[in-house]
Scaffold this active site. Structure first.
Site, mmCIF file in Angstrom:
data_model
loop_
_atom_site.group_PDB
_atom_site.id
_atom_site.type_symbol
_atom_site.label_atom_id
_atom_site.label_comp_id
_atom_site.label_asym_id
_atom_site.label_seq_id
_atom_site.Cartn_x
_atom_site.Cartn_y
_atom_site.Cartn_z
ATOM 1 C CE LYS A 167 -3.282 -2.979 0.099
ATOM 2 N NZ LYS A 167 -4.130 -3.493 1.155
HETATM 3 C C1 LIG Z 1 -5.035 -4.666 1.619
HETATM 4 C C2 LIG Z 1 -6.515 -4.609 1.647
HETATM 5 C C3 LIG Z 1 -7.262 -4.946 2.778
HETATM 6 C C4 LIG Z 1 -6.682 -5.611 3.991
HETATM 7 O O1 LIG Z 1 -5.629 -4.980 4.565
HETATM 8 P P1 LIG Z 1 -4.588 -5.817 5.463
HETATM 9 O O2 LIG Z 1 -3.785 -4.732 6.090
HETATM 10 O O3 LIG Z 1 -3.795 -6.672 4.532
HETATM 11 O O4 LIG Z 1 -5.377 -6.615 6.436
HETATM 12 C C5 LIG Z 1 -8.632 -4.740 2.761
HETATM 13 N N1 LIG Z 1 -9.244 -4.272 1.670
HETATM 14 C C6 LIG Z 1 -8.575 -3.981 0.541
HETATM 15 C C7 LIG Z 1 -9.323 -3.449 -0.635
HETATM 16 C C8 LIG Z 1 -7.195 -4.167 0.487
HETATM 17 O O5 LIG Z 1 -6.535 -3.896 -0.642
#
Ligand SMILES: *Cc1c(COP(=O)(O)O)cnc(C)c1O
Length: 380
Positions: free
Chosen positions: A183
């Protein structure tokens, strides 16, 4: 093995390392001052009044739905074009995710489809700001208001994005972020919920700490050992070590967003010359945060062959996402079916996410784009 160019990747520099080391040598490794510092910094960046740091983006969704009172028998409307966690968090609470189809040009939840799914059991409408582009939050909020429902933005892709000049983090009642390394900014694992609602924020702070109303530091400040557990919560805390990394990363976010947008523009420019590879549409009201750069291959181009050919040329493209209603778990537990969200299903067969992260240079972007075009023509 030769290193492939991944679709996403973190940047961790010396400032980040120094911030983590300083925290490791401090008195507080968790429940310390770095947590609220990070919460305040992210809330300020987004223009939200509250931030609640939490273990990861999935826990953020779990806490958000729980704070809204989602429980057994309830329904939560989610887009099917998302990571499974958006729906899973509703299942954790005994609720049923109701899958909405998406708009073909943006792959964002289609507000017109949402309204038809509202029932007396609906508790919340969840929009996923897919790829980093905010949903049409004007339309979603209007439907929510009309039916007295809460709105949640899964903003895991979209920190720094804007809708009509308003930042992601302020567009829904609750907005969740993830700080996973792919991210925009990372804490290793981590997440946060943004809200203007102090009552919901307080509920989520209790939820992330076992359902206990005070944390260790608050008790130490008060000079007491007593505490009360008032509801069933979880240990979903984010450590000071992680929050120190997050605060340091956040300082670079504006610059990284600029670079991501410049890379996307560069791809857009190159793909203009072919009809085989089309970027997704961007709505006029949206300022895209570009977590993902998603293209749709033209009808007749074999996506699997393009994907494999790109790997052969050193490029690890990816596909976001398998529509969630097609996963075996959802078919078994909730009787979801092929054909239920035809637009997402058709798009799924044609999409690819191309490499996009702030450390990617122009030369690599150009070479990736040319290889994608070449592979698409070979596989047409
Ligand atoms: C990455 C992601 C999540 C979950 O995040 P984590 O930190 O990996 O638990 C939830 N929703 C979307 C759309 C994502 O891309």
């Amino acid at each position: 093995m030769r290193r492939l160019i991944p679709y996403g990747k973190q940047i961790v520099d010396r400032d980040d390392v120094a911030a983590v080391l300083a925290t490791l040598e401090s008195d507080w490794l968790t429940t310390g001052p770095k947590v609220s510092e990070f919460e305040t910094a992210v809330a300020q960046f987004c223009g939200a009044s509250q931030g609640v740091a939490i273990a990861n983006g999935t826990a953020a969704l779990h806490a958000a739905y729980a704070a809204l009172g989602v429980g057994p028998g309830d329904e939560v409307i989610v887009p099917t074009m998302t990571f499974a966690a958006t729906a899973n968090a509703a299942v954790y609470l005994g609720a049923t995710p109701i899958f909405a189809d998406v708009s073909p040009d943006t792959l964002l939840i289609d507000p017109a489809k949402v309204e038809a799914l509202v029932t007396t059991k609906t508790r919340a409408i969840v929009g996923v700001d897919y790829g980093g582009q905010p949903c049409n939050w004007d339309a979603l909020s209007m439907i929510a208001k009309k039916h007295r429902l809460a709105t949640v933005a899964d903003g895991a892709h979209a920190i720094g994005g804007e809708w009509s000049g308003r930042r992601v983090g302020t567009l829904a009642d609750l907005t969740t972020f993830s700080f996973h390394p792919v991210k925009h900014i990372t804490t290793g694992e981590g997440g946060m919920i943004m809200t203007h609602n102090a009552e919901l924020a307080a509920k989520m702070r209790v939820f992330r700490n076992h359902g206990i109303v005070t944390d260790t530091r608050q008790r130490e400040e008060k000079g007491t050992f007593e505490y009360e557990m008032v509801s069933l919560g979880y240990n979903y805390r984010l450590s000071d070590i992680q929050c120190a990394l997050g605060t340091s990363q956040l300082k670079k976010l504006t610059q990284w967003l600029e670079r991501r947008r410049a890379i996307a523009q560069r791809y857009d420019g190159i793909f203009q010359k072919t009809r085989l590879v089309a970027p997704l549409a961007v709505q006029a009201e949206a300022n895209h945060a570009y977590h993902l750069y998603v293209v749709k291959l033209a009808e007749g181009v074999d996506r699997m062959r393009v994907f494999r050919a790109l790997r052969g040329k050193g490029i690890a493209a990816n596909v976001h996402y398998v529509p969630v209603h097609l996963h075996p778990f959802y078919r078994d537990r909730f009787q979801t079916q092929v054909g239920q969200c035809p637009i997402a299903e058709a798009a799924y067969a044609r999409i690819l996410s191309l490499p996009l992260w702030a450390g990617l240079d122009d030369e690599t972007v150009d070479s990736v784009a040319e290889k994608v075009i070449a592979c698409a023509s070979e596989c047409a």
